[in-house]
Design a protein around this motif. Structure first.
Motif, mmCIF file in Angstrom:
data_model
loop_
_atom_site.group_PDB
_atom_site.id
_atom_site.type_symbol
_atom_site.label_atom_id
_atom_site.label_comp_id
_atom_site.label_asym_id
_atom_site.label_seq_id
_atom_site.Cartn_x
_atom_site.Cartn_y
_atom_site.Cartn_z
ATOM 1 N N THR A 197 10.945 41.498 1.997
ATOM 2 C CA THR A 197 11.779 40.589 1.783
ATOM 3 C C THR A 197 12.185 39.940 2.711
ATOM 4 N N THR A 198 12.202 39.257 1.879
ATOM 5 C CA THR A 198 13.031 37.550 3.102
ATOM 6 C C THR A 198 13.607 36.553 2.706
ATOM 7 N N LEU A 199 14.949 36.208 3.349
ATOM 8 C CA LEU A 199 16.004 35.731 3.228
ATOM 9 C C LEU A 199 15.681 34.591 3.981
ATOM 10 N N ILE A 200 15.764 33.580 4.073
ATOM 11 C CA ILE A 200 15.802 32.111 4.979
ATOM 12 C C ILE A 200 16.700 31.218 4.348
ATOM 13 N N GLN A 201 18.181 30.946 4.880
ATOM 14 C CA GLN A 201 19.520 30.309 4.607
ATOM 15 C C GLN A 201 19.361 28.889 5.530
ATOM 16 N N ASN A 202 19.938 27.947 5.312
ATOM 17 C CA ASN A 202 20.630 27.032 6.066
ATOM 18 C C ASN A 202 19.873 26.658 7.325
ATOM 19 N N SER A 203 18.377 26.488 6.674
ATOM 20 C CA SER A 203 17.393 26.331 7.529
ATOM 21 C C SER A 203 16.571 25.101 6.988
ATOM 22 N N LYS A 204 15.195 24.256 8.641
ATOM 23 C CA LYS A 204 15.278 23.363 7.894
ATOM 24 C C LYS A 204 13.556 23.580 7.653
ATOM 25 N N ILE A 205 13.095 23.016 7.144
ATOM 26 C CA ILE A 205 11.725 23.448 6.821
ATOM 27 C C ILE A 205 10.917 22.185 7.014
ATOM 28 N N LEU A 206 9.727 21.711 7.927
ATOM 29 C CA LEU A 206 9.795 20.960 8.527
ATOM 30 C C LEU A 206 7.745 20.626 7.935
ATOM 31 N N VAL A 207 7.319 19.997 7.375
ATOM 32 C CA VAL A 207 6.317 20.663 6.985
ATOM 33 C C VAL A 207 5.716 19.594 7.983
ATOM 34 N N ARG A 208 4.444 19.485 7.632
ATOM 35 C CA ARG A 208 3.832 18.884 9.346
ATOM 36 C C ARG A 208 2.087 17.908 8.796
ATOM 37 N N LYS A 209 1.687 17.676 9.596
ATOM 38 C CA LYS A 209 -0.135 16.895 9.467
ATOM 39 C C LYS A 209 -0.241 17.882 9.466
ATOM 40 N N PRO A 210 -1.586 18.152 8.362
ATOM 41 C CA PRO A 210 -2.536 19.015 8.360
ATOM 42 C C PRO A 210 -3.869 18.089 9.020
ATOM 43 N N GLY A 211 -4.913 19.668 9.570
ATOM 44 C CA GLY A 211 -6.067 18.708 9.957
ATOM 45 C C GLY A 211 -6.616 17.753 7.963
ATOM 46 N N GLU B 146 16.603 22.652 3.853
ATOM 47 C CA GLU B 146 15.822 21.372 3.609
ATOM 48 C C GLU B 146 14.823 21.682 4.271
ATOM 49 N N ILE B 147 14.403 21.285 2.409
ATOM 50 C CA ILE B 147 12.412 21.182 3.121
ATOM 51 C C ILE B 147 11.560 19.415 3.145
ATOM 52 N N MET B 148 11.602 19.243 4.437
ATOM 53 C CA MET B 148 11.208 17.558 4.424
ATOM 54 C C MET B 148 10.089 17.523 5.228
ATOM 55 N N PRO B 149 9.535 15.857 5.621
ATOM 56 C CA PRO B 149 8.564 16.346 5.987
ATOM 57 C C PRO B 149 8.903 15.657 8.163
ATOM 58 N N ASP B 150 7.711 16.332 8.055
ATOM 59 C CA ASP B 150 7.917 16.964 9.908
ATOM 60 C C ASP B 150 7.851 15.182 10.275
ATOM 61 N N PRO B 151 7.978 14.279 12.060
ATOM 62 C CA PRO B 151 7.864 13.366 12.227
ATOM 63 C C PRO B 151 5.722 13.171 11.702
ATOM 64 N N SER B 152 5.360 13.482 12.037
ATOM 65 C CA SER B 152 4.055 13.941 12.440
ATOM 66 C C SER B 152 3.366 13.760 10.580
ATOM 67 N N LEU B 153 4.287 13.615 9.772
ATOM 68 C CA LEU B 153 3.645 13.304 8.198
ATOM 69 C C LEU B 153 4.256 12.263 7.705
ATOM 70 N N ALA B 154 5.447 11.582 8.728
ATOM 71 C CA ALA B 154 6.102 11.150 7.615
ATOM 72 C C ALA B 154 5.432 9.659 6.902
ATOM 73 N N ALA B 155 4.630 9.214 7.164
ATOM 74 C CA ALA B 155 3.851 7.886 7.344
ATOM 75 C C ALA B 155 3.020 8.317 5.914
#
Length: 563
Positions: free
Chosen positions: A406-420, A447-456
């Motif tokens: 039972t999980t609550l994640i609040q006021n956090s940065k969710i950074l999506v990286r570049k996968p394989g 905030e659900i955003m791209p990590d710099p590795s994925l941005a481009a």
């Protein structure tokens, strides 16, 4: 959870059973008190207790072994039968370890993990034989969430045991465990969840004035220092003192030898037996390359560092190199009331490592502030029980926030990286397996955003909010800022053979940003839900914070931070 707490919860359920039984007898017509009255009243009790179960035939078959007009006896039967099934599964895993444990390293790890997980399940169920104790019926509502929390953890352990057998050579043993014992564990615990969940409805239908909605602190309300208002005064003062340098830790860790310990594990192992209150460990800036398990005896542990860019716990165990997912964790905690602040947990195996956990959290009432969890696939394993994360940074690629808690994640940065190469990204994979498990993953004001590795490449690499790992997978996104990296469909099935889309619950409310447009969401998702529906996933209705945090009256609307 201690046996004492579980015992109190079970006895409270049984106490509810007494009330239901009394009411059933009182409300029975006079002709039901004849020679057939016992049978009719018994049938009424079974029918009432089974009404919330999807498999009523199974429910009736389990309860039919008890001949009583008192529902407490039926509930005791389910709890005891669940315990018996877990013990049988544990004994079977022990026997299979002797028979197959030497066949491969992976097989031994899976069987050893099974035994550990089932031992945890036994710990959760150890109060099943507790006799009915005197209780105030008004206290039932303060403990019902504890009971569902405990039962949900049992299902989590049962499923995690099965998850460990994931190669072709291990499937035969998995099937034997599943068919001979673990399926029964899941069915019986699910039935117990159904019955416990139905008790409140029964009480309400009987119009008993038991104040079923107690006053409680809203988990999401934040004070001027940025801490949730449910936080105890002592813990809030403690965290403030940490920020101000006013805390004297029980143990200090420093790689340069300026503390009592040079490794975090040694500091944790210095925890005194029967310690009362918080045990505080300060970890000075440095990169600590070690694998850590906080065992269940080390309750009320607080570990803090100099910030997630300075104090880093690192490892690189991964599935691709032969380690089972649960064992890849750089840091694991199974103790209750664990707290971490200003530390980074990372797994550096990279995309090529496949499953590689940075942090695994199993202990109830775990809290993380100002921390970072960095990895790729399976970064944060929210394994079981109730967990709260605030002001954290969580990064990864595939299913990088996953588990059965039972999980609550609040006021956090969710950074999506570049996968394989040829991989896609999924933020959440929740493992809710039973209809009435009180589990799921809620992201609120993140905030659900791209990590710099994925941005481009964020518009060409496909990224999704969630996929349903198990049958009743639950992921709710409230008041987040969602970047344009998220695919318009939002969600995908688990896989072709097991889509798990029929009963999953994926919902959104009050989100903003280009990725929040929900007009083209997957047809199996709920899409945008109403404020009333979203409120179920904040504070008391979702986390039921009053069951494990100090209670106080807080206006309900304060659960929303923007709306």
């Amino acid at each position: 959870m201690s046996g004492k707490i579980i015992g109190a919860g079970v006895s409270l359920i049984l106490c509810v059973g007494v009330v239901i039984g009394v009411v059933a007898v009182v409300q029975s017509p006079k002709n039901e008190t004849s020679s057939t009255g016992q049978l009719k009243t018994t049938n009424r009790a079974v029918t009432a207790l089974c009404q919330n179960s999807d498999d009523q035939q199974f429910c009736h078959s389990v309860l039919s072994t008890t001949n009583s007009s008192d529902p407490k006896d039926y509930i005791a039967t389910v709890v005891k039968t669940s315990m018996d099934s877990v013990i049988k599964a544990f004994n079977m895993s022990d026997r299979l370890t002797v028979e197959h444990g030497n066949s491969s390293a992976g097989m031994k790890m899976a069987l050893d993990d099974c035994k550990d997980l089932l031992q945890s399940a036994i710990h959760e169920l150890e109060a099943s034989g507790v006799l009915v104790q005197e209780s105030n019926i008004d206290a039932v509502n303060n403990h019902s969430s504890e009971i569902k929390n405990w039962l949900g953890a049992v299902v989590a352990y049962q499923q995690s045991c099965l998850d460990g057998f994931n190669t072709d050579g291990e499937k035969k043993v998995q099937e034997q465990l599943q068919s001979d014992s673990l399926d029964q564990v899941g069915k019986l615990t699910g039935l117990a969840l159904d019955i416990v969940s139905g008790i409140a409805k029964i009480l309400q239908s009987l119009d008993l004035n038991l104040a079923l909605k107690p006053a409680s602190r809203r988990l999401l309300e934040i004070d001027q220092e940025g801490y949730p208002t449910w936080f105890s005064a002592a813990d809030r003062k403690l965290l403030n003192n940490i920020d101000n340098g006013g805390v004297i830790p029980h143990a200090t860790v420093a790689k340069d030898g300026s503390g009592q310990f040079t490794t975090i594990l040694d500091a944790i192992n210095s925890y005194p037996k029967k310690h009362q209150g918080r045990f505080i460990i300060y970890v000075k800036a440095g990169v600590y390359d070690e694998y850590i398990l906080v065992d269940k005896k080390k309750v009320n542990l607080l570990i803090y560092g100099d910030g997630p860019t300075k104090t880093i716990i690192t490892g690189r165990k991964n599935y691709a190199e032969g380690t089972k997912t649960m064992r890849t964790a750089t840091f694991s905690t199974v103790a209750e009331d664990f707290m971490a602040k200003s530390i980074a947990f990372e797994n550096t195996a990279g995309a090529e490592g496949h499953q590689a956990v940075a942090l695994r959290v199993q202990g109830d009432r775990s809290v993380f502030f100002d921390c970072a969890m960095r990895g790729y696939q399976d970064t944060l394993y929210v394994h079981a029980h109730r967990q709260f994360y605030r002001n954290c940074e969580i990064s990864g690629t595939i299913d990088f926030i996953f588990g059965y808690a039972t999980t609550l994640i609040q006021n956090s940065k969710i950074l999506v990286r570049k996968p394989g190469v040829n991989q896609q990204n999924i933020v959440v994979a929740d493992g809710t397996q039973q209809k009435n498990m009180p589990t799921g993953i809620v992201l609120q004001n993140c905030e659900i955003m791209p990590d710099p590795s994925l941005a481009a490449d964020r518009l060409t690499v496909k990224t999704y909010l969630a996929r349903p790992w198990k049958a009743f997978s639950r992921a709710v996104f409230i008041e987040n800022v969602i970047g344009d990296l998220i695919q318009p469909v939002g969600y995908i099935p688990w896989n072709d053979l097991e889509p798990n889309t029929q009963d999953c619950y994926f919902a959104e409310y009050g989100n903003s940003g280009p990725g929040s447009v929900a007009t083209s969401r997957a047809p199996f998702a709920k899409g945008i839900i109403s404020r009333e529906e979203a409120a179920k996933y904040t504070a008391e209705p979702w986390l039921q914070a009053s069951a494990w945090l100090p209670a106080a009256s807080v206006p309900f609307d304060s659960s929303f931070t923007k709306a």
